[in-house]
Design a protein around this motif. Structure first.
Motif, short mmCIF file in Angstrom:
data_model
loop_
_atom_site.label_atom_id
_atom_site.label_comp_id
_atom_site.label_asym_id
_atom_site.label_seq_id
_atom_site.Cartn_x
_atom_site.Cartn_y
_atom_site.Cartn_z
N ILE A 13 2.78 -1.38 -12.78
CA ILE A 13 3.37 -0.43 -11.82
C ILE A 13 2.27 0.40 -11.18
CG2 ILE A 13 4.78 1.66 -11.64
CD1 ILE A 13 6.61 0.34 -13.84
N GLN A 14 1.39 0.96 -12.01
CA GLN A 14 0.32 1.80 -11.47
C GLN A 14 -0.61 0.98 -10.57
OE1 GLN A 14 -2.86 3.13 -14.04
NE2 GLN A 14 -2.87 5.14 -13.02
N CYS A 15 -0.98 -0.20 -11.02
CA CYS A 15 -1.93 -1.02 -10.28
C CYS A 15 -1.34 -1.54 -8.97
CB CYS A 15 -2.37 -2.17 -11.17
SG CYS A 15 -3.74 -3.13 -10.49
N GLU A 16 -0.11 -2.01 -9.00
CA GLU A 16 0.51 -2.61 -7.82
C GLU A 16 1.10 -1.58 -6.86
OE1 GLU A 16 0.89 -5.93 -6.92
OE2 GLU A 16 -0.16 -6.77 -8.63
N ALA A 17 1.56 -0.43 -7.38
CA ALA A 17 2.28 0.51 -6.51
C ALA A 17 1.99 1.98 -6.82
CB ALA A 17 3.78 0.25 -6.64
N GLY A 18 0.87 2.27 -7.44
CA GLY A 18 0.54 3.64 -7.80
C GLY A 18 0.51 4.61 -6.64
N GLY A 19 0.18 4.14 -5.47
CA GLY A 19 0.13 5.00 -4.29
C GLY A 19 1.38 4.94 -3.43
N GLU A 20 2.45 4.33 -3.94
CA GLU A 20 3.67 4.10 -3.17
C GLU A 20 4.78 5.10 -3.47
OE1 GLU A 20 4.22 1.39 -0.83
OE2 GLU A 20 2.05 1.45 -0.92
N GLY A 21 4.52 6.12 -4.28
CA GLY A 21 5.54 7.09 -4.62
C GLY A 21 6.55 6.53 -5.61
N LEU A 22 7.48 7.38 -6.02
CA LEU A 22 8.46 7.00 -7.03
C LEU A 22 9.28 5.79 -6.61
CD1 LEU A 22 9.90 7.52 -9.72
CD2 LEU A 22 11.41 9.10 -8.48
N THR A 23 9.79 5.79 -5.38
CA THR A 23 10.61 4.67 -4.92
C THR A 23 9.82 3.38 -4.89
OG1 THR A 23 11.98 6.18 -3.63
CG2 THR A 23 12.12 3.86 -3.07
N GLY A 24 8.59 3.43 -4.44
CA GLY A 24 7.76 2.23 -4.40
C GLY A 24 7.48 1.69 -5.80
N TYR A 108 7.42 -9.29 -3.75
CA TYR A 108 7.01 -8.26 -2.80
C TYR A 108 5.62 -8.63 -2.33
CZ TYR A 108 4.58 -6.39 -6.88
OH TYR A 108 3.79 -6.24 -7.99
N PHE A 109 5.28 -8.09 -1.19
CA PHE A 109 4.02 -8.46 -0.56
C PHE A 109 3.60 -7.31 0.35
CE2 PHE A 109 2.12 -10.54 3.28
CZ PHE A 109 0.92 -10.96 2.69
N ASN A 110 2.34 -6.93 0.31
CA ASN A 110 1.80 -5.93 1.22
C ASN A 110 1.09 -6.69 2.34
OD1 ASN A 110 0.37 -4.02 2.65
ND2 ASN A 110 -0.30 -2.90 0.85
N PRO A 111 1.68 -6.72 3.53
CA PRO A 111 1.07 -7.50 4.62
C PRO A 111 -0.10 -6.79 5.29
CG PRO A 111 3.03 -6.41 5.40
CD PRO A 111 2.94 -6.11 3.93
N PHE A 112 -0.35 -5.54 4.94
CA PHE A 112 -1.40 -4.74 5.57
C PHE A 112 -1.21 -4.72 7.08
CE2 PHE A 112 -3.13 -5.98 1.47
CZ PHE A 112 -3.51 -4.74 0.97
N SER A 113 0.05 -4.71 7.51
CA SER A 113 0.42 -4.57 8.93
C SER A 113 1.83 -4.00 8.99
CB SER A 113 0.36 -5.92 9.65
OG SER A 113 1.45 -6.73 9.28
N GLU A 114 2.29 -3.73 10.18
CA GLU A 114 3.63 -3.17 10.35
C GLU A 114 4.73 -4.21 10.20
OE1 GLU A 114 4.11 -0.74 13.82
OE2 GLU A 114 2.13 0.15 13.57
N THR A 130 13.92 -6.28 2.68
CA THR A 130 13.69 -4.89 3.07
C THR A 130 12.22 -4.53 2.94
OG1 THR A 130 14.53 -2.62 2.78
CG2 THR A 130 14.02 -3.84 0.77
N ARG A 131 11.87 -3.40 3.51
CA ARG A 131 10.51 -2.87 3.36
C ARG A 131 10.62 -1.51 2.71
NH1 ARG A 131 5.54 -3.77 6.95
NH2 ARG A 131 4.02 -2.48 5.86
N ILE A 132 9.77 -1.28 1.73
CA ILE A 132 9.68 0.02 1.09
C ILE A 132 8.21 0.41 1.11
CG2 ILE A 132 10.01 1.33 -1.04
CD1 ILE A 132 12.36 -0.57 -1.66
N ASN A 133 7.92 1.45 1.87
CA ASN A 133 6.55 1.91 2.07
C ASN A 133 5.69 0.76 2.61
OD1 ASN A 133 7.31 4.50 1.20
ND2 ASN A 133 6.96 3.95 -0.91
N ASN A 134 4.64 0.38 1.90
CA ASN A 134 3.74 -0.67 2.39
C ASN A 134 4.13 -2.08 1.98
OD1 ASN A 134 1.93 1.06 3.74
ND2 ASN A 134 0.96 1.59 1.80
N HIS A 135 5.17 -2.22 1.17
CA HIS A 135 5.53 -3.54 0.64
C HIS A 135 6.80 -4.09 1.27
CE1 HIS A 135 2.82 -2.22 -2.64
NE2 HIS A 135 2.53 -3.51 -2.67
N CYS A 136 6.77 -5.38 1.54
CA CYS A 136 7.94 -6.13 2.02
C CYS A 136 8.54 -6.80 0.79
CB CYS A 136 7.51 -7.19 3.02
SG CYS A 136 6.56 -6.53 4.41
N PHE A 137 9.86 -6.81 0.70
CA PHE A 137 10.56 -7.39 -0.45
C PHE A 137 11.40 -8.57 -0.01
CE2 PHE A 137 9.19 -3.33 -1.79
CZ PHE A 137 8.94 -3.46 -3.15
#
Length: 147
Positions: A13-24, A108-114, A130-137
């Motif tokens: 969780i920390q490694c994959e989404a530590g900067g994504e907030g609680l929901t991420g 989930y995947f972080n595309p590093f784009s919008e 859906t998208r949550i913060n930087n990750h697409c699900f």
């Protein structure tokens, strides 16, 4: 000493989404636990309901790998120092909770784009949900059940 399920989940969780907030972080934890509990397909066959098998399945989570493309990967679970919030999210997920917005997503995947790709992985086994913060699900398509 091998990590127990709680420690493994807190670290991923920390490694994959530590900067994504609680929901991420809850979203990532939900995907991991969805893979643990999926009733068929590749993750059922390889994970067999075991979080360790799910996290360490080859080529699934970059944070579970110490090397990527022949290069050392410093952002891995062994280098993480989980914070209380990471353990709280791990406990939340291990207690059977899930983030409703993620539903039955297995990727989930972080595309590093919008923009999020419509299918992921590229074999068509997952479709954008859906998208949550930087990750697409992505939730499984009928193709997943044949994997």
């Amino acid at each position: 000493m091998p990590f127990n399920a709680r420690e493994l989940l807190a670290r991923i969780i920390q490694c994959e989404a530590g900067g994504e907030g609680l929901t991420g972080m809850q979203a990532v934890a939900t995907v991991v636990m969805n893979r643990v509990h999926v009733p068929g397909g590749e993750y059922f066959r390889t994970g067999q309901g075991n979080i360790r098998n799910v996290i360490f399945q080859e080529y699934q989570f970059d944070c579970a790998r110490t090397e990527i493309g022949g290069q050392y990967n410093p952002q891995n679970i062994y280098n993480m120092s989980p914070e209380p919030i990471n353990y709280e999210v791990a406990d939340w997920a291990l207690s059977g909770n899930s983030l409703g917005a993620v539903g039955d997503c297995l990727w989930y995947f972080n595309p590093f784009s919008e923009n999020c790709e419509y299918y992921f992985p590229r074999n068509g086994s997952g479709v954008y949900h859906t998208r949550i913060n930087n990750h697409c699900f992505y939730r499984p398509t009928s193709a997943y059940w044949q994997t």
